[in-house]
Scaffold this active site. Structure first.
Site, short mmCIF file in Angstrom:
data_model
loop_
_atom_site.label_atom_id
_atom_site.label_comp_id
_atom_site.label_asym_id
_atom_site.label_seq_id
_atom_site.Cartn_x
_atom_site.Cartn_y
_atom_site.Cartn_z
N SER A 1 0.36 6.81 -9.57
CA SER A 1 0.02 5.41 -9.31
C SER A 1 -1.00 4.95 -10.36
CB SER A 1 -0.49 5.26 -7.88
OG SER A 1 -0.59 3.92 -7.53
N ASP B 1 9.45 0.77 -3.98
CA ASP B 1 8.00 0.84 -4.02
C ASP B 1 7.41 -0.57 -3.98
OD1 ASP B 1 5.31 1.25 -4.62
OD2 ASP B 1 5.72 2.82 -6.08
N HIS C 1 6.29 3.87 -2.34
CA HIS C 1 5.18 4.32 -3.18
C HIS C 1 4.80 5.77 -2.90
CE1 HIS C 1 1.92 3.57 -5.95
NE2 HIS C 1 1.05 4.04 -5.08
#
Length: 592
Positions: free
Chosen positions: A436, A521, A556
């Site tokens: 991320s 995501d 995610h």
């Protein structure tokens, strides 16, 4: 949905749903890194997919950027050309990794084999019940259960819940395995029982979002303060004055001692009308443990330590805390784990270096069983606690955000250089990993110092910083301006442009790279890593591995089941070993 609080009766007429998503697991769900130098693609593997170019000019502040891969963004996730490209990338990745599929399966079996699948956590006494979570063999999620307390009396650190045929019967309140049915991702970020023990409230998450942590606990006669000192968690207990007297400034507190040089501590739910503080402790070599601490006597009692199967022995491993000097002289802490009978510490050991450094998140060195599939193969595992995180306080965070964001990247590079100079590893065996915002870190340092690393894993990476932050139609963009800056302002635009990974890919040699994404995501659009890989394929001048794996159903946080997650770790580790040339031959028999 996240943030939707539900409540249900605690009487046994119906089973109920929940996944107590622990903040530590959430922060450290972040996966390990990778490594390599020359192409290890199997001879029969197809050529890598080449994304078509469709020129699109992006103009801001009179500056023109040409984005040839903007077409890869499809908010409907249904464009046949986009989906065909993602499937082609997945097929190429599968083909290249096919020669280590057996190794991947072996690693998965190792990781899963360390887990005691049927277990319960440390029961918490609340009123007339003990509450606890149970895991079952082969099941991905937990059951939330309770039993009656057979004998009334004060709560002490020596309380033990009775079990066996003569114990009060078990009541299954919530079975997350049932609630998770029909969801690709399922988690519960809060689970609260009402004071009368008749209702439970919980927040369901089927998208993969996060929860927050507490920083103090208040009791009838005590207060426990969770703080940080020199980058490490610290817990101090103070006795409160009797009712009616002013508290004034807290003095004379007792700090709880911890045995490891680097570790993680989190609050657990405790009872207000008691003198027992419950906390969760682990380190990179100490499995997750629950302690009850008597705030009057200072005695700690271990209530539960997770069983780690597969011959695990904590005494085989060493944890260390070291510091690297950043370019501006700032000392950056690192947490280190290795197996003492396997490493040489002469520069020849392989290493996995992990970093995050954003949102004031503290990446504490907690226990993660999957790491030992690398550590037991001679790897040194390191966490770089770089600026932008919260480990060293608010200023640490502020010095790694907005117009100081590049400190995050240069801190990570400084940690890598320190580890090489001090013979923990070499450039040829240094692998890095981030996810991320940590994936942004990977993209930035790979552009800045591609020579420093053998391989990198960028998980769901935030790599198209400028384009994303200029688009307020993306759900999270405007809220993110506080972290990265608003590029509609010229100063922020050019600063962000100077490090945004997609905008800074150049014609140079890069190490072996694995990039992952989730089509659904909601935080990092799948198109960001897709564009990043397309740019790398277009410009890089080496023949090292560049693999892109896009989960077509995940968000995610990828998978949420406790075993499903392990497959991602196994795939990542197999890539790392392949990139380093450490894959076994066909006659190899693992001793792990």
């Amino acid at each position: 949905m996240l943030g939707v609080v539900a409540s249900c009766s605690l009487f046994p007429r119906a089973a109920i749903p929940s996944t107590l998503s622990r903040r530590r697991a959430l922060l450290l769900a972040i996966v390990s890194s990778s490594s390599s130098s020359r192409s290890h693609a199997s001879p029969m593997a197809a050529a890598p997919p080449v994304a078509k170019k469709v020129s699109r000019e992006l103009v801001e502040h009179g500056d023109v950027r040409v984005d040839n891969y903007y077409w890869l963004r499809d908010d409907s996730r249904s464009d046949p050309q986009v989906l065909d490209h993602l499937r082609a990338e997945n097929a190429y990745t599968s083909a290249v990794m096919s020669d280590v599929k057996q190794l991947e399966d072996e690693i998965y079996a190792e990781i899963r084999g360390r887990i005691k699948e049927d277990d319960i956590d440390a029961p918490l006494r609340k009123g007339q019940y003990y509450y606890y979570e149970r895991t079952l063999t082969g099941k991905e999620y937990v059951q939330h259960c309770r039993r009656l307390v057979p004998i009334d009396g004060p709560i002490t650190v020596h309380d033990v819940m009775p079990t066996g045929p003569d114990a009060p019967r078990e009541h299954i309140i919530l079975d997350e395995n049932i609630k998770a049915e029909g969801h690709d991702y399922y988690s519960i970020g809060a689970f609260k029982v009402s004071p009368n023990n008749k209702l439970v409230a919980y927040a369901e998450d089927t998208k993969g979002m996060a929860t927050q942590v507490r920083d103090f606990q208040l009791f009838d006669n005590h207060i426990a303060i969770y703080e940080r000192e020199n980058g490490l968690p610290k817990v101090t207990v103070y006795r409160l004055p009797s009712v009616g007297k002013a508290i004034g400034q807290l003095q004379g507190g007792r700090a709880i001692d911890f045995v490891d040089p680097t570790y993680a501590v989190d609050p657990e739910e405790s009872q207000f009308h008691s003198s027992v503080l419950r906390f969760h402790y682990s380190s990179m070599r100490t499995p997750p443990s629950v302690f009850d601490y008597d705030m009057d006597s200072g005695v700690s009692v271990l209530k539960k330590i997770n069983t780690v199967l597969g011959g695990f022995d904590a005494s085989n491993y060493v944890t260390e805390r070291k510091w690297a000097a950043a370019a501006d002289g700032t000392q950056v802490p690192m947490s280190i784990l290795y197996r003492k009978d396997l490493v040489k510490l002469d520069g020849s050991d392989p290493m996995l270096l992990y970093g995050y450094g954003s949102y004031e998140i503290c990446v504490d060195p907690s226990f993660r069983g999957s790491r030992f599939s690398l550590v037991d193969r001679g790897f040194i595992y390191v966490i770089a606690h770089i600026r932008g995180g919260g480990e060293m306080g608010r200023k640490w965070y502020e010095d790694g955000k907005l117009l100081k964001k590049k400190n995050t990247f240069t801190d990570f590079i400084a940690c890598a250089e320190h580890l090489i100079e001090n013979k923990y590893c070499s450039k040829e065996k240094l692998c890095i990993n981030g996810r991320s915002a940590g994936g942004l870190l990977m993209g930035a340092v790979l552009n800045m110092r591609p020579d420093l690393f053998r391989a990198a894993v960028a998980g769901v990476p935030f790599v198209d910083v400028l384009t994303t932050m200029l688009d307020p139609t993306i759900p999270l963009t405007t809220a993110e301006w506080e972290e990265w800056g608003d590029p509609r302002k010229e100063e922020y635009y050019y600063y962000m442009k100077s490090y945004s990974p997609v905008d800074n890919v150049t014609a140079q040699e890069y190490p072996n790279i694995l990039v992952t994404a989730g089509l659904n995501d909601p935080r990092v659009l799948y198109s960001e890593p897709a564009k990043y890989v397309a740019r790398l394929r277009e410009l890089k001048t080496d023949d090292n591995l560049l693999l892109f794996k896009c989960e077509l159903g995940a968000g995610h946080f990828s998978k949420s089941g406790r075993f499903e997650k392990l497959q991602e770790d196994a795939f990542t580790y197999a890539f790392i070993l392949k990139a380093l040339g450490m894959t076994p031959n066909k006659n190899y028999k693992s001793s792990i």
